[in-house]
Enzyme design. Structure first.
Site, short mmCIF file in Angstrom:
data_model
loop_
_atom_site.label_atom_id
_atom_site.label_comp_id
_atom_site.label_asym_id
_atom_site.label_seq_id
_atom_site.Cartn_x
_atom_site.Cartn_y
_atom_site.Cartn_z
N ASP A 79 0.71 -1.44 -0.02
CA ASP A 79 -0.57 -0.07 -0.34
C ASP A 79 0.90 0.92 0.21
O ASP A 79 2.05 1.08 0.51
CB ASP A 79 -1.21 0.31 1.27
CG ASP A 79 -0.17 -0.01 3.10
OD1 ASP A 79 1.10 -0.03 2.34
OD2 ASP A 79 -1.01 -0.69 3.10
N ASN A 148 -7.38 0.49 13.87
CA ASN A 148 -9.14 0.28 13.89
C ASN A 148 -9.22 -0.93 13.13
O ASN A 148 -10.63 -1.15 12.97
CB ASN A 148 -9.09 1.50 13.14
CG ASN A 148 -7.75 1.09 12.10
OD1 ASN A 148 -7.83 0.82 11.25
ND2 ASN A 148 -8.87 2.06 10.81
N HIS A 150 -7.02 -2.31 10.39
CA HIS A 150 -7.31 -1.70 9.61
C HIS A 150 -6.12 -3.15 8.66
O HIS A 150 -4.91 -3.42 9.72
CB HIS A 150 -6.92 -1.10 8.57
CG HIS A 150 -5.53 -0.37 8.59
ND1 HIS A 150 -5.52 1.34 9.04
CD2 HIS A 150 -4.67 -0.85 9.08
CE1 HIS A 150 -4.42 1.70 9.06
NE2 HIS A 150 -3.79 0.41 9.44
N GLU A 155 -9.33 -0.09 5.32
CA GLU A 155 -9.77 0.63 6.75
C GLU A 155 -11.42 -0.62 6.42
O GLU A 155 -11.63 -1.18 5.86
CB GLU A 155 -10.29 2.54 5.61
CG GLU A 155 -8.85 3.02 6.02
CD GLU A 155 -8.39 3.37 7.20
OE1 GLU A 155 -7.72 1.69 7.83
OE2 GLU A 155 -8.31 4.70 7.13
P1 PGA Z 1 1.68 -0.30 13.29
O1 PGA Z 1 1.34 -0.19 12.17
O2 PGA Z 1 2.76 -1.32 12.76
O3 PGA Z 1 2.98 1.37 12.79
O4 PGA Z 1 1.71 -0.21 14.40
C1 PGA Z 1 -0.05 -0.98 11.51
C2 PGA Z 1 -1.16 -1.19 10.73
O5 PGA Z 1 -1.23 -0.24 10.51
O6 PGA Z 1 -0.98 -2.23 9.52
#
Ligand code: PGA
Length: 257
Positions: A79, A148, A150, A155
């Site tokens: 992404d 959240n 995702h 999302e």
């Molecule tokens: P993080 O992000 O590894 O920085 O916690 C994970 C994500 O949002 O997919």
């Protein structure tokens, strides 16, 4: 103690709980290396974020020590923000190049950049999925879990049938992203992400999650009925193709612990 518990039953995801973040990084790197060992020309996607930093350090160490070779693998970026080029300061692709693709000596012609700057992003996103399929689909998708729920930038509201596409980012995700650059970067409101439908077709999915602040979303992801409100919960339908690697903090609210 470097304890690991594996609690997999047929058709259920395999859940490994390790003690610390460093153990999680080793486990995740081992999972990647195992796939590459079986299939050197594996088609893979790997995540960005804080969680995979240790995994990348270990993968780069192994590659530079000659213990692991990514030279024949096909790598697809998971992404990035819409319109972001790998030269932009706040580009996930730029981060990935610095953390892994360059130090890991991945051949440039085996790296597939998510087409965030295409004239027609919807068409280009469909083309990206076709490229993945033409190479036989993912042998391995390693993903993290957002606060959240995702996966990549899938999302809340995302469906298990979603293909690679342009998405709107939640404010929470944009704030999380801004924090990576100490709040100095202007995070776009839209992104492109490999879809959950594409990820769910992978022959192996590895979900890595660390930290107490993710404990409740981990519990909801693995123990509540699947829902678009928690996109990660759709991954559970992959059954034993899903390997969840958690540190003890992230696993601390699971009912089976
Ligand atoms: P993080 O992000 O590894 O920085 O916690 C994970 C994500 O949002 O997919």
């Amino acid at each position: 103690m470097n304890m690991a518990e594996d609690a997999g039953v047929a058709h259920s995801p395999i859940v490994s709980v390790v003690e610390h973040y460093d153990d999680l990084s080793q486990r995740a790197a081992e999972a990647v290396a195992a796939v590459l060992g079986r299939k050197p020309d594996a088609v893979v996607t790997l995540p960005t974020g804080d969680t995979p930093v240790g995994m990348y350090q270990e993968l780069v160490r192994r590659i530079q020590a000659g213990e692991l070779d990514f030279g024949r693998a096909q790598f697809f970026c998971l992404d990035d923000y819409l319109g972001a080029t790998p030269e932009d300061e706040a580009s996930l692709t730029r981060w990935l190049r610095a953390e892994f693709l360059i130090p890991g000596n991945l051949p440039e012609n085996h790296i597939h950049y998510i087409p965030t700057v295409a004239d027609n992003p919807a068409l280009a996103a469909a083309g990206y999925d076709r490229q993945i399929e033409d190479l036989g689909g993912f042998d391995l998708a390693v993903v993290g879990l957002g606060p959240n729920g995702h996966i990549g930038f899938n999302e809340p509201g995302s469906l298990p049938t979603d293909s690679t596409r342009v998405v709107e980012l939640e404010a929470a995700t944009r704030n999380q992203s801004a924090a990576y650059w100490d709040g100095k970067a202007d995070i776009p409101t839209q992104a492109m992400t490999i879809g959950l439908g594409t990820i769910l077709k992978a022959r192996q999915i590895v979900l890595i999650v660390s930290g107490k602040n993710k404990a409740e979303i981990v519990r909801a992801t693995l123990e509540d009925p699947a829902t678009a409100d928690v996109p990660g919960s759709w991954l559970v339908q992959a059954g034993e193709r899903l390997h969840v690697i958690l540190d003890q903090d992230a696993a601390s609210l699971l009912s089976t612990r």
